[in-house]
Design an enzyme around this catalytic site. Structure first.
Site, short mmCIF file in Angstrom:
data_model
loop_
_atom_site.label_atom_id
_atom_site.label_comp_id
_atom_site.label_asym_id
_atom_site.label_seq_id
_atom_site.Cartn_x
_atom_site.Cartn_y
_atom_site.Cartn_z
N ARG A 93 -28.46 50.80 -18.89
CA ARG A 93 -27.37 49.92 -18.47
C ARG A 93 -27.87 49.02 -17.33
O ARG A 93 -28.24 49.54 -16.28
CB ARG A 93 -26.17 50.76 -18.03
CG ARG A 93 -25.01 49.96 -17.49
CD ARG A 93 -23.78 50.83 -17.24
NE ARG A 93 -22.74 50.00 -16.67
CZ ARG A 93 -22.44 49.94 -15.37
NH1 ARG A 93 -23.06 50.72 -14.50
NH2 ARG A 93 -21.50 49.12 -14.94
N ASN B 245 -17.15 54.94 -13.61
CA ASN B 245 -18.14 55.28 -12.59
C ASN B 245 -17.50 56.30 -11.66
O ASN B 245 -16.41 56.04 -11.11
CB ASN B 245 -18.55 54.05 -11.77
CG ASN B 245 -19.29 53.02 -12.62
OD1 ASN B 245 -19.63 53.27 -13.77
ND2 ASN B 245 -19.55 51.86 -12.04
N GLN C 222 -29.52 44.31 -7.17
CA GLN C 222 -30.05 45.49 -6.49
C GLN C 222 -31.52 45.76 -6.82
O GLN C 222 -32.19 46.43 -6.05
CB GLN C 222 -29.21 46.71 -6.84
CG GLN C 222 -27.80 46.62 -6.27
CD GLN C 222 -26.97 47.85 -6.59
OE1 GLN C 222 -26.36 47.93 -7.66
NE2 GLN C 222 -26.93 48.81 -5.70
N ASN D 285 -18.20 45.14 -13.72
CA ASN D 285 -18.45 46.42 -13.07
C ASN D 285 -17.60 46.53 -11.81
O ASN D 285 -17.72 45.70 -10.90
CB ASN D 285 -19.93 46.54 -12.67
CG ASN D 285 -20.19 47.84 -11.90
OD1 ASN D 285 -20.20 48.91 -12.50
ND2 ASN D 285 -20.34 47.77 -10.59
N GLU D 286 -16.75 47.53 -11.77
CA GLU D 286 -16.03 47.90 -10.55
C GLU D 286 -15.33 46.73 -9.85
O GLU D 286 -15.69 46.37 -8.71
CB GLU D 286 -16.96 48.60 -9.55
CG GLU D 286 -17.60 49.85 -10.09
CD GLU D 286 -18.27 50.69 -9.00
OE1 GLU D 286 -18.28 50.26 -7.84
OE2 GLU D 286 -18.77 51.77 -9.32
N HIS E 278 -21.86 42.14 -12.27
CA HIS E 278 -21.98 43.23 -11.29
C HIS E 278 -22.08 42.56 -9.91
O HIS E 278 -23.09 42.66 -9.23
CB HIS E 278 -23.19 44.10 -11.61
CG HIS E 278 -23.18 45.47 -10.96
ND1 HIS E 278 -23.35 46.64 -11.68
CD2 HIS E 278 -23.05 45.84 -9.67
CE1 HIS E 278 -23.32 47.66 -10.84
NE2 HIS E 278 -23.15 47.21 -9.61
N GLU F 94 -28.91 49.12 -1.71
CA GLU F 94 -27.54 49.64 -1.74
C GLU F 94 -26.62 48.64 -1.01
O GLU F 94 -26.03 48.91 0.02
CB GLU F 94 -27.49 51.05 -1.15
CG GLU F 94 -26.13 51.71 -1.08
CD GLU F 94 -25.37 51.79 -2.40
OE1 GLU F 94 -25.95 51.61 -3.47
OE2 GLU F 94 -24.15 52.00 -2.33
N TRP F 95 -26.57 47.43 -1.56
CA TRP F 95 -25.70 46.37 -1.08
C TRP F 95 -25.82 46.22 0.45
O TRP F 95 -26.93 46.21 0.97
CB TRP F 95 -24.26 46.62 -1.57
CG TRP F 95 -24.23 46.71 -3.07
CD1 TRP F 95 -24.03 47.84 -3.82
CD2 TRP F 95 -24.47 45.66 -4.03
NE1 TRP F 95 -24.12 47.54 -5.16
CE2 TRP F 95 -24.38 46.21 -5.32
CE3 TRP F 95 -24.74 44.28 -3.93
CZ2 TRP F 95 -24.56 45.47 -6.49
CZ3 TRP F 95 -24.91 43.54 -5.10
CH2 TRP F 95 -24.82 44.13 -6.36
N TRP G 242 -26.86 57.09 -11.99
CA TRP G 242 -27.11 56.04 -11.01
C TRP G 242 -28.04 56.63 -9.96
O TRP G 242 -27.63 57.54 -9.28
CB TRP G 242 -25.83 55.54 -10.34
CG TRP G 242 -26.15 54.41 -9.41
CD1 TRP G 242 -26.50 54.50 -8.08
CD2 TRP G 242 -26.23 53.02 -9.75
NE1 TRP G 242 -26.80 53.26 -7.58
CE2 TRP G 242 -26.64 52.33 -8.58
CE3 TRP G 242 -26.02 52.29 -10.93
CZ2 TRP G 242 -26.83 50.96 -8.56
CZ3 TRP G 242 -26.19 50.92 -10.90
CH2 TRP G 242 -26.59 50.27 -9.72
N GLU H 283 -21.72 55.44 -14.41
CA GLU H 283 -22.50 55.68 -13.18
C GLU H 283 -22.08 57.01 -12.60
O GLU H 283 -20.88 57.34 -12.57
CB GLU H 283 -22.25 54.61 -12.11
CG GLU H 283 -22.87 53.29 -12.37
CD GLU H 283 -22.60 52.26 -11.28
OE1 GLU H 283 -22.40 52.66 -10.10
OE2 GLU H 283 -22.58 51.06 -11.61
N TYR I 33 -18.20 58.96 -8.37
CA TYR I 33 -19.06 59.46 -7.30
C TYR I 33 -18.43 60.58 -6.49
O TYR I 33 -19.08 61.53 -6.11
CB TYR I 33 -19.46 58.32 -6.35
CG TYR I 33 -20.43 57.36 -7.00
CD1 TYR I 33 -21.79 57.60 -6.96
CD2 TYR I 33 -19.98 56.22 -7.67
CE1 TYR I 33 -22.69 56.75 -7.57
CE2 TYR I 33 -20.88 55.36 -8.29
CZ TYR I 33 -22.23 55.64 -8.23
OH TYR I 33 -23.12 54.80 -8.85
C1 BGC Z 1 -21.95 50.37 -7.85
C2 BGC Z 1 -23.43 50.35 -7.58
C3 BGC Z 1 -23.70 51.08 -6.27
C4 BGC Z 1 -23.29 52.52 -6.44
C5 BGC Z 1 -23.53 53.40 -5.25
C6 BGC Z 1 -21.26 51.63 -7.42
O1 BGC Z 1 -20.23 51.30 -6.53
O2 BGC Z 1 -21.65 49.97 -9.15
O3 BGC Z 1 -23.86 49.04 -7.58
O4 BGC Z 1 -25.03 50.97 -5.88
O5 BGC Z 1 -21.93 52.60 -6.77
O6 BGC Z 1 -22.76 52.97 -4.17
#
Ligand code: BGC
Length: 450
Positions: free
Chosen positions: A78, A292, A21, A166-167, A122, A407-408, A400, A352, A294
């Site tokens: 990280r 993580n 990223q 990671n995830e 990751h 963003e992928w 994060w 995150e 969100y």
């Molecule tokens: C990931 C990050 C991603 C972030 C926001 C997570 O899923 O570890 O790489 O950018 O969330 O989507």
């Protein structure tokens, strides 16, 4: 801790990024291609045709970026290691220049008083290993342990915290079930196999660490709590399936040595009979777990949704981020508390947490105002504190992300950074959220008090 809203003096304050990223220069100095190199250069896979060839140019600008971390007062950073920089074919031949990049990054962090927290995987699997079946090949556990051991031997004298994966959920849900991230497969039968081999690989790397490592190792899961849309039985069952699929599918084999029964309900004959002996490998003692967080999902029964038979329900009158995620800080309290209740009193880090919102144009010399992101961080930092007051052993928090980045498959348009990045000039500009986070760190959280 008292009512003064202070975090403990040894609380870890961090920010997180990942290699593909931010680094750019993915093939520089002898590196091999990763699956993200291939995916991003396959037409139609990435929003706006974006890719990680330059990204934040961190591979060349890392010294300046470490100064940005220092300006925030971070005590930890990280980052992730791009496996194919170090092992261009994924196994076998080591590329010394790739190893040297991470060694220089670690030294620079330490020179600035910032503790390195390294993630081994990751999502950027070496393309050469994808050619050998990637995570569908049971040998992937050995490939990963070989790479992990090389990194431990090179850096464990200077890296106090390691994570294996990671995830893993994103890798299997996006990479093997829905095709939205690399390697872009859409196959119900592959997804559980990839998930299982990822957890075997994590276990094998932790075993390797116990032989050569002296510091701490853990694994990072994205946990999204699932709440039933009503108290009807079918919605409650749908939420339980969604929770098993996204959260327990990874944490259970790692920490309990089993899978929840709902996974067989979801996958039917695509759910394999895994050898019982595998669970001795997946379940290893970890020193910590990274969570993580969100958002949450409110879930209803939906017979046409494959394989979960569950759909998220959008909530009225709530704030949603640019990635369509509801801002719901109570979910972080619930997640941390659930984790402790189910898996025991492990040290936890929020590895995150953050949000993408539209940012206004940069005005030379000014902080970029991002009030929604400041509000997001404020709410979630208070939630971490609430979980700690309720007895959860949370040792640190990582925002994060340090920088706006790739963003992928959503490309550069979704901005999560504390620092704005102008991708044409590579100029970094602090956002108000950077100043806010620096104040939180400098006051041990006292400035969060109402
Ligand atoms: C990931 C990050 C991603 C972030 C926001 C997570 O899923 O570890 O790489 O950018 O969330 O989507």
């Amino acid at each position: 801790m008292s009512g003064r809203f202070l975090f403990p003096a040894d609380f870890v304050w961090g920010a997180a990024t990942s290699a593909y990223q931010i680094e750019g220069s993915p093939l520089a100095d002898g590196a091999g291609p990763s699956i993200w190199q291939r995916f991003a250069h396959t037409p139609g896979m990435m929003a706006n045709g974006d890719h990680g060839d330059v990204a934040c140019d961190h591979y060349r600008r890392y010294r300046d970026d470490v100064k940005l971390m220092q300006a925030l007062g971070l005590t930890s950073y990280r980052f992730s290691i791009n496996w194919s920089r170090v092992l261009p074919e994924g196994t076998g031949r080591i590329n010394p220049a790739g190893l040297d990049f991470y060694s220089r990054l670690v030294d620079t962090l330490l020179e600035h008083g910032i503790a390195p927290n390294a993630t081994l995987f990751h999502w950027d699997l070496p393309a050469a290993l994808d050619d050998r079946g990637g995570w569908l090949n049971r040998d992937s556990a050995h490939w990963f342990a070989e790479y992990a051991e090389i990194m431990f031997k090179a850096l464990d004298d200077r890296v106090p915290m390691w994570s294996t994966l990671n995830e893993p959920w994103v890798v299997t849900d996006g990479g093997y079930l829905h095709g939205t991230v690399a390697p872009g497969h859409r196959n119900t039968y592959e997804a559980p196999i990839a998930a299982h081999n990822l957890m075997r690989a994590s276990g094998a790397a932790i075993q390797a660490y116990r032989a050569v490592g002296r510091q701490q190792i853990g694994v990072v899961f994205n946990i999204e709590p699932k709440y039933p849309a009503s108290d009807r039985n079918e919605d409650v069952a749908a939420a339980a399936r969604a929770h098993a699929y996204m959260n327990q599918q990874f944490a259970d084999p790692a920490l309990l040595g089993s899978y929840p029964p709902q996974l067989r309900e979801c996958f039917g004959d695509a759910w394999p009979a895994f050898p019982a002996s595998d669970f001795g490998l997946t379940r290893q003692k970890v020193d910590f777990v990274g969570v993580n967080y969100y958002t949450r999902a409110v879930v209803r029964h939906d017979p046409v949704q494959h394989p979960l038979r569950a759909s998220p329900v959008r909530q009225p009158n709530r704030t949603y981020t640019e990635t369509g995620w509801e801002v719901y800080e109570q979910g972080l309290v619930d997640t941390l508390t659930w984790f402790k209740d189910r898996y025991g009193d492990l040290p936890l880090y929020v590895t995150e947490n953050g949000a993408a919102f539209y940012d206004p144009p940069v005005v030379e010399g000014d902080l970029l105002e991002d009030p929604l992101r400041v509000d997001y961080f404020r709410r979630h930092l208070k939630a971490v504190h609430a979980a700690m007051r309720a007895g959860v052993n949370v040792k640190g928090y990582y925002a994060w992300s340090l920088l706006d980045n790739l963003e992928w498959s959503l490309g550069f348009a979704k901005r999560f950074g504390l620092y704005h990045v102008d991708f044409a000039t590579q100029k970094r500009t602090p956002k108000a959220s950077a100043r806010f986070y620096a104040d939180v760190i400098a006051s041990d959280g006292a400035c969060l008090a109402p």
